[in-house]
Motif scaffolding. Structure first.
Motif, PDB file in Angstrom:
ATOM      1  N   THR A   1       0.825  -1.207   0.000  1.00 17.58           N
ATOM      2  CA  THR A   1       0.000   0.000   0.000  1.00 17.58           C
ATOM      3  C   THR A   1       0.855   1.252   0.000  1.00 17.58           C
ATOM      4  OG1 THR A   1      -1.753  -1.170   1.203  1.00 17.58           O
ATOM      5  CG2 THR A   1      -1.821   1.242   1.208  1.00 17.58           C
ATOM      6  N   ILE A   2       1.880   1.269   0.852  1.00 15.81           N
ATOM      7  CA  ILE A   2       2.769   2.434   0.925  1.00 15.81           C
ATOM      8  C   ILE A   2       3.520   2.618  -0.393  1.00 15.81           C
ATOM      9  CG2 ILE A   2       4.812   3.375   2.077  1.00 15.81           C
ATOM     10  CD1 ILE A   2       3.863   1.998   4.631  1.00 15.81           C
ATOM     11  N   SER A   3       3.900   1.522  -1.038  1.00 17.14           N
ATOM     12  CA  SER A   3       4.730   1.600  -2.246  1.00 17.14           C
ATOM     13  C   SER A   3       3.986   2.174  -3.441  1.00 17.14           C
ATOM     14  CB  SER A   3       5.272   0.213  -2.603  1.00 17.14           C
ATOM     15  OG  SER A   3       4.213  -0.656  -2.994  1.00 17.14           O
ATOM     16  N   TYR A   4       2.671   1.913  -3.551  1.00 17.50           N
ATOM     17  CA  TYR A   4       1.976   2.437  -4.726  1.00 17.50           C
ATOM     18  C   TYR A   4       1.245   3.753  -4.475  1.00 17.50           C
ATOM     19  CZ  TYR A   4      -2.518   0.231  -3.242  1.00 17.50           C
ATOM     20  OH  TYR A   4      -3.655  -0.148  -2.577  1.00 17.50           O
ATOM     21  N   LEU A   5       1.320   4.286  -3.253  1.00 14.06           N
ATOM     22  CA  LEU A   5       0.703   5.587  -2.985  1.00 14.06           C
ATOM     23  C   LEU A   5       1.319   6.728  -3.812  1.00 14.06           C
ATOM     24  CD1 LEU A   5      -0.003   5.581   0.869  1.00 14.06           C
ATOM     25  CD2 LEU A   5      -1.655   5.510  -1.011  1.00 14.06           C
ATOM     26  N   PRO A   6       2.661   6.758  -4.034  1.00 14.66           N
ATOM     27  CA  PRO A   6       3.216   7.845  -4.861  1.00 14.66           C
ATOM     28  C   PRO A   6       2.652   7.913  -6.267  1.00 14.66           C
ATOM     29  CG  PRO A   6       4.958   6.750  -3.630  1.00 14.66           C
ATOM     30  CD  PRO A   6       3.724   5.944  -3.415  1.00 14.66           C
ATOM     31  N   HIS A   7       2.101   6.794  -6.767  1.00 15.39           N
ATOM     32  CA  HIS A   7       1.504   6.802  -8.106  1.00 15.39           C
ATOM     33  C   HIS A   7       0.368   7.817  -8.195  1.00 15.39           C
ATOM     34  CE1 HIS A   7      -0.214   5.290 -11.877  1.00 15.39           C
ATOM     35  NE2 HIS A   7      -1.380   5.271 -11.260  1.00 15.39           N
ATOM     36  N   PHE A   8      -0.327   8.054  -7.097  1.00 14.45           N
ATOM     37  CA  PHE A   8      -1.479   8.947  -7.097  1.00 14.45           C
ATOM     38  C   PHE A   8      -1.106  10.383  -6.746  1.00 14.45           C
ATOM     39  CE2 PHE A   8      -2.973   4.672  -6.056  1.00 14.45           C
ATOM     40  CZ  PHE A   8      -3.931   4.488  -7.041  1.00 14.45           C
ATOM     41  N   VAL A   9       0.172  10.628  -6.484  1.00 13.91           N
ATOM     42  CA  VAL A   9       0.617  11.979  -6.154  1.00 13.91           C
ATOM     43  C   VAL A   9       0.924  12.728  -7.446  1.00 13.91           C
ATOM     44  CG1 VAL A   9       2.336  13.353  -4.911  1.00 13.91           C
ATOM     45  CG2 VAL A   9       1.560  11.172  -3.968  1.00 13.91           C
TER      46      VAL A   9
ATOM     47  N   TRP B   1      10.822   5.553  -8.439  1.00 12.17           N
ATOM     48  CA  TRP B   1      10.318   5.712  -7.067  1.00 12.17           C
ATOM     49  C   TRP B   1       8.812   5.959  -7.053  1.00 12.17           C
ATOM     50  CZ3 TRP B   1       8.029  10.129  -4.947  1.00 12.17           C
ATOM     51  CH2 TRP B   1       7.777  10.055  -3.574  1.00 12.17           C
ATOM     52  N   LYS B   2       8.329   6.685  -8.029  1.00  6.34           N
ATOM     53  CA  LYS B   2       6.910   7.036  -8.073  1.00  6.34           C
ATOM     54  C   LYS B   2       6.044   5.872  -8.547  1.00  6.34           C
ATOM     55  CE  LYS B   2       3.814  10.648  -9.905  1.00  6.34           C
ATOM     56  NZ  LYS B   2       2.762   9.754 -10.423  1.00  6.34           N
ATOM     57  N   GLU B   3       6.536   5.059  -9.487  1.00  4.73           N
ATOM     58  CA  GLU B   3       5.682   4.079 -10.165  1.00  4.73           C
ATOM     59  C   GLU B   3       5.981   2.618  -9.845  1.00  4.73           C
ATOM     60  OE1 GLU B   3       3.152   5.004 -11.812  1.00  4.73           O
ATOM     61  OE2 GLU B   3       3.562   7.140 -12.081  1.00  4.73           O
TER      62      GLU B   3
END
Length: 313
Positions: free
Chosen positions: A128-136, A183-185
């Motif tokens: 969950t933490i790892s894919y949160l940057p995708h939505f930023v 890092w983001k994706e």
């Protein structure tokens, strides 16, 4: 033998018929909204490609298509003769190759790591933490990256150096952009590989354990071959979209110093087309980008087929 094989294929593969369509009528009805969306937003706009062969500027936009000046391939020649076109094409290809290579490798490694975690709760929290940057938004990501990686930023202050990773007018900027994008994706991209791993027969792992295979051997001989078709399909899709790098991250992460190595085709089309009010030129660059992408897609698909791998088409 060949006759038996063809007969078997005819038995397995159902023939197209009205009876088959009626049997699958609910599935066809479910696909209607997507087909309508595809036609309206993907195929009808292709009519705008006619502008690539016309002189389209603000003063001629109000004219009907058939009354605009026809210039043939002049817009394409003007784009190819532009002093920035060669460097822009190199930037686009370089960023694409690095992004596909490192992005795929890191996503697979991260998916393998998550797949091997035994504690389910910790695994879910990490994913969950790892894919949160995708939505930023890239606006937020670029602001953070500049504070950390710019000349005199947090990284330079912590290391007492002047790396200036985002202020170097060289291909080093490509690696910086790719690193930020990974890092983001990476968490989001790993979801597909995790789904493929979930479909592998668990009996294979049990049999491998009985035969004495350790964890690395099970990954190499079971997990990776099991997700190989997924990797090939995603690589084909990635190669097909190699030139379609969005300009958003380039515009936000770049500055006047590194712009020569940050400019990509989509940004180039925007600057030369909309920026200079020459919509025909911008359309020509976008058309070239799309046609080369389609060509790369078919080439990658053909190579995968010749190597005996899964094909997209």
């Amino acid at each position: 033998m060949g006759a038996k094989k063809s007969q078997k294929e005819r038995i397995i593969k159902p023939k197209f018929s009205m009876q088959l369509m009626w049997k699958q009528r609910y599935l066809l009805l479910m696909s209607v909204p997507f087909v309508v969306w595809l036609i309206i937003f993907k195929y009808i706009p292709l009519w705008g490609w006619t502008m690539a062969f016309q002189d389209v500027r603000p003063k001629t936009m109000a004219q009907p298509i058939w009354q605009r000046p026809f210039v043939g391939f002049q817009n394409f020649l003007k784009a190819f003769d532009d002093r920035m076109f060669g460097q822009t094409l190199i930037n686009t290809i370089g960023l694409s190759i690095l992004g596909i290579a490192f992005g795929t490798i890191m996503a697979i490694l991260f998916a393998l790591m998550l797949n091997e975690i035994c504690f389910v709760r910790f695994k879910k929290i990490t994913q969950t933490i790892s894919y949160l940057p995708h939505f930023v938004s890239w606006v937020v990501i670029a602001s953070i990256a500049k504070m950390v990686l710019n000349d005199g930023g947090m990284l330079d202050t912590a290391l007492h150096t002047k790396l200036g990773l985002m202020s170097t007018n060289s291909p080093i900027f490509w690696f910086t952009v790719v690193l930020i994008n990974i890092w983001k994706e990476v968490g989001w991209d790993a979801i597909v590989y995790l789904s493929a791993m979930a479909g592998i027969d668990q009996g294979l792992y049990e049999a491998a354990k009985v035969d004495g295979a350790n964890r690395l051997q099970r990954i190499w001989h079971i997990t990776l071959p099991g997700i190989k078709p997924t990797i090939i399909v995603l690589l084909i899709m990635g190669i097909g979209g190699a030139l379609n790098i969005g300009m958003e991250r380039q515009m936000l992460l770049s500055n006047g110093i590194v712009q020569d190595h940050a400019m990509v085709l989509s940004w180039f089309a925007y600057v030369r087309g909309i920026g200079n009010s020459n919509y025909g030129l911008g359309t020509a660059i976008g058309m070239f980008q799309s046609l080369v992408g389609i060509l790369l897609l078919f080439i990658a698909n053909k190579i995968a087929g010749l190597l005996g791998e899964s094909r997209l088409i």
